[in-house]
Design a protein around this motif. Structure first.
Motif, PDB file in Angstrom:
ATOM      1  N   ALA A  26     108.041  44.558 -23.894  1.00 32.75           N
ATOM      2  CA  ALA A  26     109.269  42.683 -23.321  1.00 32.75           C
ATOM      3  C   ALA A  26     110.510  44.054 -23.407  1.00 32.75           C
ATOM      4  CB  ALA A  26     109.159  41.957 -24.457  1.00 32.75           C
ATOM      5  N   ASP A  27     111.446  44.246 -24.121  1.00 31.19           N
ATOM      6  CA  ASP A  27     112.420  44.891 -23.865  1.00 31.19           C
ATOM      7  C   ASP A  27     113.002  45.527 -22.286  1.00 31.19           C
ATOM      8  OD1 ASP A  27     113.438  44.124 -26.165  1.00 31.19           O
ATOM      9  OD2 ASP A  27     114.310  45.945 -26.682  1.00 31.19           O
ATOM     10  N   LYS A  28     112.020  45.801 -21.709  1.00 30.29           N
ATOM     11  CA  LYS A  28     112.019  46.464 -20.115  1.00 30.29           C
ATOM     12  C   LYS A  28     111.045  45.920 -19.431  1.00 30.29           C
ATOM     13  CE  LYS A  28     113.670  50.885 -21.334  1.00 30.29           C
ATOM     14  NZ  LYS A  28     113.604  50.571 -23.216  1.00 30.29           N
ATOM     15  N   GLY A  29     111.529  44.905 -19.630  1.00 29.54           N
ATOM     16  CA  GLY A  29     110.341  43.700 -18.613  1.00 29.54           C
ATOM     17  C   GLY A  29     108.938  44.061 -17.585  1.00 29.54           C
ATOM     18  N   SER A  30     108.338  44.669 -18.659  1.00 32.16           N
ATOM     19  CA  SER A  30     107.074  45.510 -18.370  1.00 32.16           C
ATOM     20  C   SER A  30     105.837  45.477 -19.813  1.00 32.16           C
ATOM     21  CB  SER A  30     107.246  47.671 -18.183  1.00 32.16           C
ATOM     22  OG  SER A  30     107.262  48.091 -19.911  1.00 32.16           O
ATOM     23  N   GLU A  31     104.824  46.192 -18.956  1.00 30.84           N
ATOM     24  CA  GLU A  31     103.133  45.996 -19.220  1.00 30.84           C
ATOM     25  C   GLU A  31     102.582  46.144 -20.237  1.00 30.84           C
ATOM     26  OE1 GLU A  31     101.701  42.543 -20.003  1.00 30.84           O
ATOM     27  OE2 GLU A  31     103.577  42.091 -19.673  1.00 30.84           O
ATOM     28  N   ILE A  32     102.589  46.775 -21.581  1.00 28.68           N
ATOM     29  CA  ILE A  32     101.557  48.113 -21.634  1.00 28.68           C
ATOM     30  C   ILE A  32     100.472  46.987 -22.654  1.00 28.68           C
ATOM     31  CG2 ILE A  32     102.374  47.610 -24.308  1.00 28.68           C
ATOM     32  CD1 ILE A  32     102.501  51.128 -23.845  1.00 28.68           C
ATOM     33  N   LEU A 125     102.561  39.011 -29.662  1.00 29.95           N
ATOM     34  CA  LEU A 125     103.031  39.128 -28.961  1.00 29.95           C
ATOM     35  C   LEU A 125     101.981  39.939 -27.732  1.00 29.95           C
ATOM     36  CD1 LEU A 125     105.196  41.989 -31.724  1.00 29.95           C
ATOM     37  CD2 LEU A 125     105.675  40.177 -29.886  1.00 29.95           C
ATOM     38  N   GLY A 126     101.120  40.142 -28.402  1.00 26.47           N
ATOM     39  CA  GLY A 126      99.973  40.163 -27.125  1.00 26.47           C
ATOM     40  C   GLY A 126      99.093  40.911 -27.366  1.00 26.47           C
ATOM     41  N   VAL A 127      99.106  41.726 -28.364  1.00 18.59           N
ATOM     42  CA  VAL A 127      97.922  42.919 -28.710  1.00 18.59           C
ATOM     43  C   VAL A 127      96.785  42.021 -29.359  1.00 18.59           C
ATOM     44  CG1 VAL A 127      97.980  44.643 -30.656  1.00 18.59           C
ATOM     45  CG2 VAL A 127      99.784  43.771 -30.047  1.00 18.59           C
ATOM     46  N   GLU A 128      95.966  43.008 -28.800  1.00 23.57           N
ATOM     47  CA  GLU A 128      94.676  42.862 -28.957  1.00 23.57           C
ATOM     48  C   GLU A 128      93.912  43.243 -30.673  1.00 23.57           C
ATOM     49  OE1 GLU A 128      91.632  42.797 -25.529  1.00 23.57           O
ATOM     50  OE2 GLU A 128      93.437  43.002 -24.452  1.00 23.57           O
ATOM     51  N   ILE A 129      93.346  42.935 -31.240  1.00 23.30           N
ATOM     52  CA  ILE A 129      92.772  43.443 -32.345  1.00 23.30           C
ATOM     53  C   ILE A 129      91.107  42.906 -32.424  1.00 23.30           C
ATOM     54  CG2 ILE A 129      93.189  42.652 -35.346  1.00 23.30           C
ATOM     55  CD1 ILE A 129      95.798  42.113 -34.893  1.00 23.30           C
ATOM     56  N   PHE A 130      90.452  43.734 -32.563  1.00 18.75           N
ATOM     57  CA  PHE A 130      89.494  43.521 -33.406  1.00 18.75           C
ATOM     58  C   PHE A 130      89.210  43.732 -35.121  1.00 18.75           C
ATOM     59  CE2 PHE A 130      89.156  45.627 -28.605  1.00 18.75           C
ATOM     60  CZ  PHE A 130      88.629  44.184 -27.259  1.00 18.75           C
ATOM     61  N   PRO A 131      88.743  42.747 -35.493  1.00 15.57           N
ATOM     62  CA  PRO A 131      88.583  43.130 -36.679  1.00 15.57           C
ATOM     63  C   PRO A 131      87.120  43.417 -36.693  1.00 15.57           C
ATOM     64  CG  PRO A 131      88.640  40.859 -36.904  1.00 15.57           C
ATOM     65  CD  PRO A 131      88.831  41.762 -35.031  1.00 15.57           C
ATOM     66  N   GLY A 132      86.161  43.835 -38.050  1.00 16.11           N
ATOM     67  CA  GLY A 132      85.010  44.038 -37.623  1.00 16.11           C
ATOM     68  C   GLY A 132      84.666  45.327 -37.473  1.00 16.11           C
ATOM     69  N   PHE A 133      85.030  45.824 -36.339  1.00 18.01           N
ATOM     70  CA  PHE A 133      84.623  46.988 -35.343  1.00 18.01           C
ATOM     71  C   PHE A 133      85.005  48.710 -35.943  1.00 18.01           C
ATOM     72  CE2 PHE A 133      84.379  43.055 -32.866  1.00 18.01           C
ATOM     73  CZ  PHE A 133      82.867  43.960 -32.181  1.00 18.01           C
ATOM     74  N   ALA A 134      84.257  49.477 -37.199  1.00 16.95           N
ATOM     75  CA  ALA A 134      84.922  50.435 -36.946  1.00 16.95           C
ATOM     76  C   ALA A 134      84.526  51.649 -35.954  1.00 16.95           C
ATOM     77  CB  ALA A 134      84.028  50.775 -38.330  1.00 16.95           C
ATOM     78  N   ALA A 135      85.874  51.982 -35.628  1.00 16.80           N
ATOM     79  CA  ALA A 135      85.281  53.708 -34.747  1.00 16.80           C
ATOM     80  C   ALA A 135      85.150  54.778 -35.635  1.00 16.80           C
ATOM     81  CB  ALA A 135      87.239  53.891 -34.709  1.00 16.80           C
ATOM     82  N   ALA A 136      83.428  55.811 -34.957  1.00 17.43           N
ATOM     83  CA  ALA A 136      83.060  56.205 -35.747  1.00 17.43           C
ATOM     84  C   ALA A 136      82.894  57.374 -35.089  1.00 17.43           C
ATOM     85  CB  ALA A 136      81.936  55.671 -35.919  1.00 17.43           C
ATOM     86  N   GLU A 137      83.737  57.470 -34.263  1.00 14.13           N
ATOM     87  CA  GLU A 137      83.995  58.791 -33.547  1.00 14.13           C
ATOM     88  C   GLU A 137      84.736  59.019 -32.451  1.00 14.13           C
ATOM     89  OE1 GLU A 137      80.707  61.154 -30.316  1.00 14.13           O
ATOM     90  OE2 GLU A 137      80.173  59.332 -30.720  1.00 14.13           O
ATOM     91  N   VAL A 138      85.334  60.468 -32.267  1.00 17.09           N
ATOM     92  CA  VAL A 138      86.479  60.653 -31.699  1.00 17.09           C
ATOM     93  C   VAL A 138      85.430  60.712 -30.260  1.00 17.09           C
ATOM     94  CG1 VAL A 138      88.976  62.007 -30.970  1.00 17.09           C
ATOM     95  CG2 VAL A 138      87.832  60.880 -33.388  1.00 17.09           C
ATOM     96  N   LEU A 139      86.193  60.832 -28.629  1.00 10.69           N
ATOM     97  CA  LEU A 139      85.478  60.906 -27.342  1.00 10.69           C
ATOM     98  C   LEU A 139      86.469  61.893 -27.231  1.00 10.69           C
ATOM     99  CD1 LEU A 139      85.033  57.157 -26.150  1.00 10.69           C
ATOM    100  CD2 LEU A 139      83.026  59.457 -27.830  1.00 10.69           C
ATOM    101  N   TYR A 140      86.524  63.082 -26.630  1.00  8.79           N
ATOM    102  CA  TYR A 140      87.162  63.813 -25.496  1.00  8.79           C
ATOM    103  C   TYR A 140      86.887  64.475 -23.509  1.00  8.79           C
ATOM    104  CZ  TYR A 140      87.931  65.798 -30.951  1.00  8.79           C
ATOM    105  OH  TYR A 140      88.492  65.490 -31.831  1.00  8.79           O
ATOM    106  N   HIS A 141      87.995  64.345 -23.432  1.00  5.13           N
ATOM    107  CA  HIS A 141      88.222  64.989 -22.482  1.00  5.13           C
ATOM    108  C   HIS A 141      87.865  65.628 -22.026  1.00  5.13           C
ATOM    109  CE1 HIS A 141      90.519  61.077 -20.092  1.00  5.13           C
ATOM    110  NE2 HIS A 141      91.191  61.513 -21.441  1.00  5.13           N
ATOM    111  N   ASP A 142      87.257  66.576 -20.774  1.00  4.16           N
ATOM    112  CA  ASP A 142      86.484  68.283 -20.305  1.00  4.16           C
ATOM    113  C   ASP A 142      87.737  68.856 -20.887  1.00  4.16           C
ATOM    114  OD1 ASP A 142      84.510  66.654 -19.831  1.00  4.16           O
ATOM    115  OD2 ASP A 142      84.569  66.839 -17.406  1.00  4.16           O
ATOM    116  N   ASP A 143      89.074  69.007 -20.675  1.00  5.32           N
ATOM    117  CA  ASP A 143      90.202  69.790 -21.188  1.00  5.32           C
ATOM    118  C   ASP A 143      90.040  69.732 -22.753  1.00  5.32           C
ATOM    119  OD1 ASP A 143      91.307  67.448 -21.974  1.00  5.32           O
ATOM    120  OD2 ASP A 143      93.216  68.059 -20.417  1.00  5.32           O
ATOM    121  N   GLY A 144      88.990  69.255 -24.041  1.00  2.00           N
ATOM    122  CA  GLY A 144      89.925  68.724 -24.649  1.00  2.00           C
ATOM    123  C   GLY A 144      90.661  67.345 -25.407  1.00  2.00           C
TER     124      GLY A 144
END
Length: 545
Positions: A26-32, A125-144
């Motif tokens: 918001a301070d920089k007038g950009s989107e994330i 502020l526009g953050v998407e919150i997903f309650p009730g969802f458990a992160a079960a696994e880390v995903l990796y790119h081919d480079d690790g």
């Protein structure tokens, strides 16, 4: 689903990360675009802490928190530091209280309520919150490097097969993934091992905090009074202590912390907490009152010397997932918020510069220049001294946190290291005295199952157990035979139970009782128990905690 930043865990660290990212945009007038995954039914549902809050970091994050309605309603009005014998106590004179126990300017809070409020600020502020969802696994790119996470499948039966309610998990990909799961995070633990983030560090040290919320008669209420105790019921070799804080509205939050480096396998942190409440100095505050809530949670207590490297390709650790809590001050929420802010600033800079998946070196660099590093550096020896016994611990805390500041030395000129992980301290049962605990009276002291009931814990029963064993024979062959089955005592929720069936001992796992404290994952002497994520939305549903 693609995001710029995915945050795993909707506690103070994770939500502060998300809020700061959106503020900077918001301070920089950009989107994330930022999303937060929370395994509890809502932000705050799984949050458990004392808690006395230092508002320093919150003021940096949201300077107008009072106008925004933050639930910091009860300023601290007094500090009592008590040394307990079995029936008596000595109060430390105010002039001799070390700086780490001073709470002027702090607030007695429900951290669950503060977290719920932080969730509202994040969503605004526009953050998407997903309650009730458990992160079960880390995903990796081919480079690790870390690519993101996958959430657990829903509607899987005990046999591992899909039921009629089956829903496949989703993948969330991000330029950066921030892990804010709290102490002994399921994925954080894997990342620390994979990227060797703790190489060259002292082993992390943990404690278990067991807490109750009480409503007391109006004439006993002392809003803002903060009480900390040392001594009884712990012996001189075991780290532990009690806390009792008076909230507004005739409420008292109280609990007992036991270091998970304890040696006697017959010790039960739950029973020690119940016994502690019978001390005249504690009983006087709550007698005639009614217990409203119960919960338990592991605490990272190793401090700066056990802090792993906090960044790796594609992501970072914040809050208690890394171990930023200051055990000497018995405070972690201000550290969680500050670490989240520092990480967010580094991630925002990387995303807006078009960088992805590299190491966010600006985050640990900023931490080293921050007031949080200064604070943790001052307290770096706290837990190490207590490893040498409570007398040495109390004496050296007095020297480091009271005497040295009096003579103008802000930081101790020495550093003490630890070498052993907590689970290695347990002695064989035959070498230790059995501890006989009094039976609960149902008025002041309680059993485990009635306690779990008031924690509002619930799991979908037809799902695979989330408390898993690497080797199913170890609990009976090793833990029961050598250590007397300590999992039946260190678990504060009655999850682990040894039964004799047809003349053979076996371990029964009552996974539906689990309050997600992670103690079993830490203290199991053979490191055979592995806590994995259950279905999202399961577990405790703390109210007012």
């Amino acid at each position: 689903m693609e995001y710029d930043v995915v945050v795993i865990g909707g506690g103070p660290a994770g939500l502060s990360t998300a809020i700061r990212l959106k503020q900077l945009a918001a301070d920089k007038g950009s989107e994330i675009n930022v999303c937060v995954l929370e395994k509890g039914s809502e932000p705050g549902a799984h949050i458990l802490s004392g808690a006395v809050m230092d508002p320093k970091a919150l003021t940096e994050l949201l300077p107008n928190w009072k106008e925004l309605g933050a639930p910091l309603n009860q300023p601290v009005t007094g500090d009592d530091v008590l040394f307990l014998s079995e029936t008596g106590h000595k109060r430390t004179p105010d002039a001799l209280v070390p700086r780490n126990f001073h709470n002027e300017g702090n607030y007695v809070i429900s951290l669950g309520a503060v977290t719920q409020w932080l969730g509202q600020q994040a969503e605004a502020l526009g953050v998407e919150i997903f309650p009730g969802f458990a992160a079960a696994e880390v995903l990796y790119h081919d480079d690790g490097s870390v690519k993101g996470v996958a959430t657990g499948n829903l509607g899987v039966g005990k046999d591992g097969e899909p039921t009629e309610n089956f829903q496949i998990g989703m993948e969330l990909h991000a330029k950066y993934t921030v892990f804010a799961e709290g102490a002994r995070g399921h994925l954080g633990k894997q990342l620390i091992a994979k990227f060797k983030l703790d190489e060259g560090k002292d082993p992390q040290s943990y404690a278990i905090g067991i807490k109750e919320l009480w409503e007391i008669p109006a004439e006993k209420a002392k809003p803002g009074l903060v009480v900390h105790t040392a001594g009884w019921p712990m012996d001189s070799e075991t780290y532990g202590g009690g806390f009792l804080y008076h909230l507004e509205g005739n409420k008292v939050t109280l609990g007992f912390v036991t270091g998970l480096d304890y040696q006697n396998p017959w010790l039960s942190p739950f029973e020690e907490m119940q016994r502690w409440k019978t001390h005249p100095a504690i009983k006087a505050h709550i007698e005639g009152g009614k217990r409203l809530g119960y919960g338990a949670r592991a605490i990272t207590a190793g401090g700066l010397l056990s802090l792993p490297k906090t960044v790796f390709p594609g992501g970072a650790l914040v809050g208690c997932d890394a171990g930023f809590l200051n055990a000497a001050r018995i405070k972690g929420s201000h550290a969680a918020i500050k670490s989240g802010m520092l990480c967010a600033e580094a991630a925002f800079e990387a995303v807006t510069a078009g960088r992805t998946s590299d190491e966010l070196a600006a985050y640990p660099n900023a931490f080293e220049q921050s007031w949080l590093h200064t604070e943790l550096h001052q307290s770096r020896n706290f837990k190490q001294w207590f490893k040498k016994g409570s007398t040495v611990g109390a004496l050296m805390t007095g020297i480091e946190q009271w005497f040295l500041p009096k003579i103008g030395v802000s930081t101790p000129p020495w550093t003490i290291h630890r070498t052993q992980a907590d689970h290695l301290y347990l002695k064989p049962a035959a070498e230790c005295p059995k501890i006989e605990y009094p039976k609960p009276d149902g008025q002041l002291t309680f059993d485990r199952l009635s306690s779990v009931f008031v924690s509002n814990t619930n799991h979908e029963e037809n799902q695979p157990a989330h408390l898993t064993l690497k080797d199913a024979s170890v609990p009976v062959k090793v833990n029961l035979a050598k250590f007397g089955g300590p999992e039946s005592r260190y678990c504060p929720a009655g999850v682990y139970e040894f039964v004799n069936k047809d003349g053979a001992d076996q371990l029964v796992i009552n996974a539906q009782n689990c309050v997600h404290c992670k103690t079993c994952d830490i203290k199991d002497p053979t490191q055979n128990i592995v806590w994995v994520t259950p279905e999202g939305g399961g577990g405790p549903n703390y109210a007012g905690m």
